[in-house]
Design a protein around this motif. Structure first.
Motif, PDB file in Angstrom:
ATOM      1  N   ILE B 100     -28.204   0.791 -36.528  1.00  0.00           N
ATOM      2  CA  ILE B 100     -27.918   1.934 -37.398  1.00  0.00           C
ATOM      3  C   ILE B 100     -29.024   2.106 -38.445  1.00  0.00           C
ATOM      4  CG2 ILE B 100     -26.274   2.841 -39.108  1.00  0.00           C
ATOM      5  CD1 ILE B 100     -24.065   1.298 -37.487  1.00  0.00           C
ATOM      6  N   ALA B 101     -29.588   0.976 -38.880  1.00  0.00           N
ATOM      7  CA  ALA B 101     -30.650   1.017 -39.896  1.00  0.00           C
ATOM      8  C   ALA B 101     -31.995   1.416 -39.295  1.00  0.00           C
ATOM      9  CB  ALA B 101     -30.766  -0.345 -40.587  1.00  0.00           C
ATOM     10  N   GLY B 102     -32.026   1.579 -37.966  1.00  0.00           N
ATOM     11  CA  GLY B 102     -33.277   2.016 -37.327  1.00  0.00           C
ATOM     12  C   GLY B 102     -34.305   0.918 -37.187  1.00  0.00           C
ATOM     13  N   LEU B 103     -33.835  -0.339 -37.191  1.00  0.00           N
ATOM     14  CA  LEU B 103     -34.752  -1.479 -37.083  1.00  0.00           C
ATOM     15  C   LEU B 103     -34.739  -2.036 -35.667  1.00  0.00           C
ATOM     16  CD1 LEU B 103     -33.799  -3.387 -40.363  1.00  0.00           C
ATOM     17  CD2 LEU B 103     -35.423  -1.512 -40.057  1.00  0.00           C
ATOM     18  N   PRO B 104     -35.745  -2.852 -35.332  1.00  0.00           N
ATOM     19  CA  PRO B 104     -35.688  -3.515 -34.028  1.00  0.00           C
ATOM     20  C   PRO B 104     -34.570  -4.562 -34.028  1.00  0.00           C
ATOM     21  CG  PRO B 104     -37.733  -4.089 -35.194  1.00  0.00           C
ATOM     22  CD  PRO B 104     -36.940  -3.208 -36.103  1.00  0.00           C
ATOM     23  N   LYS B 105     -34.278  -5.071 -32.850  1.00  0.00           N
ATOM     24  CA  LYS B 105     -33.280  -6.136 -32.717  1.00  0.00           C
ATOM     25  C   LYS B 105     -33.730  -7.328 -33.565  1.00  0.00           C
ATOM     26  CE  LYS B 105     -30.876  -8.173 -28.800  1.00  0.00           C
ATOM     27  NZ  LYS B 105     -30.866  -8.158 -27.342  1.00  0.00           N
ATOM     28  N   PRO B 106     -32.792  -7.980 -34.264  1.00  0.00           N
ATOM     29  CA  PRO B 106     -33.193  -9.053 -35.186  1.00  0.00           C
ATOM     30  C   PRO B 106     -34.003 -10.152 -34.514  1.00  0.00           C
ATOM     31  CG  PRO B 106     -30.871  -8.563 -35.412  1.00  0.00           C
ATOM     32  CD  PRO B 106     -31.354  -7.770 -34.249  1.00  0.00           C
ATOM     33  N   THR B 107     -35.011 -10.644 -35.214  1.00  0.00           N
ATOM     34  CA  THR B 107     -35.789 -11.773 -34.745  1.00  0.00           C
ATOM     35  C   THR B 107     -34.942 -13.026 -34.936  1.00  0.00           C
ATOM     36  OG1 THR B 107     -37.791 -10.681 -35.419  1.00  0.00           O
ATOM     37  CG2 THR B 107     -37.955 -13.031 -35.035  1.00  0.00           C
ATOM     38  N   GLY B 108     -34.777 -13.776 -33.879  1.00  0.00           N
ATOM     39  CA  GLY B 108     -33.939 -14.965 -33.986  1.00  0.00           C
ATOM     40  C   GLY B 108     -32.514 -14.674 -33.588  1.00  0.00           C
ATOM     41  N   CYS B 109     -32.291 -13.514 -32.977  1.00  0.00           N
ATOM     42  CA  CYS B 109     -30.968 -13.146 -32.498  1.00  0.00           C
ATOM     43  C   CYS B 109     -30.940 -13.497 -31.018  1.00  0.00           C
ATOM     44  CB  CYS B 109     -30.752 -11.660 -32.691  1.00  0.00           C
ATOM     45  SG  CYS B 109     -29.036 -11.231 -32.885  1.00  0.00           S
ATOM     46  N   VAL B 110     -30.352 -14.647 -30.673  1.00  0.00           N
ATOM     47  CA  VAL B 110     -30.423 -15.072 -29.277  1.00  0.00           C
ATOM     48  C   VAL B 110     -29.082 -14.955 -28.575  1.00  0.00           C
ATOM     49  CG1 VAL B 110     -32.465 -16.528 -29.289  1.00  0.00           C
ATOM     50  CG2 VAL B 110     -30.317 -17.421 -30.174  1.00  0.00           C
TER      51      VAL B 110
END
Lengths: 136, 110, 101
Positions: B100-110
């Motif tokens: 929703i915030a328009g960011l890429p998928k979180p780094t460290g989201c496994v």
């Protein structure tokens, strides 16, 4: 230290922009941090160039990932070792490096420096003292 | 694949994350939230804005553990905890709120 | 706590071997593979550097030596030639490995 926790050392020996190694290493470190292992980072040879402050990649047109090193403390990566001889050979000193910090949970969240300048000999012992070495 | 914001199309990847981060607007956020079945309240906006500020500073979307810690520091423990964030974003606060915030998928989201 | 150091870059192009030798400890083993095997050529600056190091065992991968025309007559002394099986044995006999990319 509880069982199952291994000491991981990420060894960085490449400059930031010439190859993809530096960015890849940083991403692996951040992803690996989710596994709650004992993580240290080593910077030697051209790897010390990664931590030099004041990058501006705008004209280069590539992502400026320098600010991401500042997030390492949030990911509980607070042990960053930089080799003194590598800095000196390249005309650098600790003053040229980014200020990387973490908040010490055991000391009322006091902000502390994550960077430790070590000699070549200390770096060699550090490598020997870790369980797993990941090279970039 | 694209979102439609009042007639303007905004490209996204197969998971719904927008391709060009500078395409983001508040209107787009509402469109993505609707597709995610999230009704945006002030509390939702607080998290979304916080994530955008975090990205602006560090150039990464934080992993959930890091988001919780950072929220706790800024807003206190009543907001900096998993339960609060999952109530706002049931399909994973880091993933859903980042989208929703328009960011890429979180780094460290496994 | 012996380490197996793996070097795959030519010592005449990159500083990987030099840095490796600067950080290897007594009892460690260094295996030269790919372009790293050029360090074995007798009379070369790198071969002399290997000879001056004490307490470290050196090995080089036979397939890479052969592919580069580095026969027995051109090999510097003090480097063991190992095949792929020997490489695996070295990996298992050391506590951990470190690649000098």
């Amino acid at each position: 230290m509880s069982e199952g926790i291994k000491k991981f050392l990420y060894v960085n020996r490449k400059a930031p922009h010439g190859t993809i190694y530096a960015l890849e290493a940083l991403e692996v470190v951040l992803i690996g941090a989710a596994f709650e292992q004992d993580v240290s980072l080593a910077f030697l040879d051209d790897g010390v160039f990664q931590l030099v402050k004041g990058w501006d990649t705008k004209e280069l047109g590539s992502k400026n990932f320098a600010p991401t090193y500042m997030a390492l403390g949030d990911y509980d990566v607070s042990k960053i070792y930089v080799e003194k001889e590598s800095l000196e050979e390249r005309g650098l000193s600790e003053d040229d490096l980014m200020e990387l910090t973490y908040e010490d949970e055991d000391d009322d969240w006091a902000e502390k420096s994550s960077i430790h300048i070590v000699s070549r000999e200390e770096m060699a012992r550090l490598m020997a003292a870790n369980d797993v070495i990941l090279s970039f | 694949m694209a979102y439609d914001v009042n007639g303007t199309t905004v490209e996204h990847d197969e998971e719904g994350y927008i391709t060009n981060l500078s395409d983001w607007t508040k209107e787009l956020a509402e469109v993505i939230a609707k597709e995610e079945n999230v009704d945006m309240t002030d509390e939702h906006w607080e998290v979304v804005n916080f994530l955008r500020e975090y990205y602006d500073e560090y150039q990464i979307a934080p992993a959930i553990r890091v988001l919780v810690k950072a929220m706790k520091k800024k807003f206190g423990p009543e907001k900096g905890n998993n339960k609060y964030l999952y109530e706002l974003f049931p399909y994973g606060p880091a993933k859903q709120a980042c989208k929703i915030a328009g960011l890429p998928k979180p780094t460290g989201c496994v | 706590m012996a380490m197996l150091h793996i070097v795959n870059k030519s010592p005449y192009e990159k500083g990987a071997l030099e840095s490796c030798l600067n950080h290897a400890l007594e009892g460690d083993t260094v295996i030269l593979i790919e372009d790293g095997v050029y360090a074995c050529v007798k009379g070369g600056r790198a071969a002399n550097a290997l000879a001056s190091v004490k307490g470290i065992r050196f090995a080089a991968l036979s397939a890479d030596l052969k592919a580069r025309g580095i026969g027995e007559d051109k090999m510097t002394e003090g480097v063991d030639v190992v095949d792929y099986g020997g490489f695996v044995d070295l990996v298992t006999s050391c506590d951990k490995t470190e690649s000098w990319l």
